[in-house]
Design an enzyme around this catalytic site. Structure first.
Site, PDB file in Angstrom:
ATOM      1  N   ALA A  33      49.893  57.699   6.851  1.00 17.39           N
ATOM      2  CA  ALA A  33      48.833  58.271   7.680  1.00 17.39           C
ATOM      3  C   ALA A  33      49.099  59.744   7.950  1.00 17.39           C
ATOM      4  CB  ALA A  33      48.741  57.514   8.998  1.00 17.39           C
ATOM      5  N   ASP A  34      48.015  60.526   7.940  1.00 16.62           N
ATOM      6  CA  ASP A  34      48.134  61.913   8.361  1.00 16.62           C
ATOM      7  C   ASP A  34      47.418  62.052   9.712  1.00 16.62           C
ATOM      8  OD1 ASP A  34      45.374  62.044   7.861  1.00 16.62           O
ATOM      9  OD2 ASP A  34      45.636  63.057   5.942  1.00 16.62           O
ATOM     10  N   SER A  35      47.394  63.256  10.240  1.00 19.82           N
ATOM     11  CA  SER A  35      46.830  63.445  11.575  1.00 19.82           C
ATOM     12  C   SER A  35      45.340  63.079  11.624  1.00 19.82           C
ATOM     13  CB  SER A  35      47.045  64.876  12.050  1.00 19.82           C
ATOM     14  OG  SER A  35      46.480  65.793  11.146  1.00 19.82           O
TER      15      SER A  35
END
Length: 77
Positions: A33-35
């Site tokens: 996951a990224d931001s």
């Protein structure tokens, strides 16, 4: 109950099997996951659990599913 609902949301958003999600599952390492993924997830969580807006400060502390469960519990009690 929070964990089960949250697992279903995470499984749907990240296209993983809900059975593979544990309290120790890391958003970054295990789910890549990224931001932006976290912001999308937070909006789903706010809607599902009836929470107010989750700020950047809250989101920056979340690294595992367990962290998120604890945050939701603290806001719904």
């Amino acid at each position: 109950m929070i964990f089960e609902k949250l697992s279903a949301l995470i499984a749907e958003q990240f296209s993983v099997d809900a059975d593979t999600i544990t309290m120790e599952t890391s958003f970054e390492e295990d789910l890549s996951a990224d931001s932006l993924d976290i912001v999308d997830l937070s909006m789903s969580i706010e809607e599902t659990f009836g929470l107010g807006e989750m700020g950047e400060e809250d989101l920056s502390k979340i690294t595992t599913v367990g962290d998120l469960v604890n945050l939701i519990q603290s806001r719904t009690e």
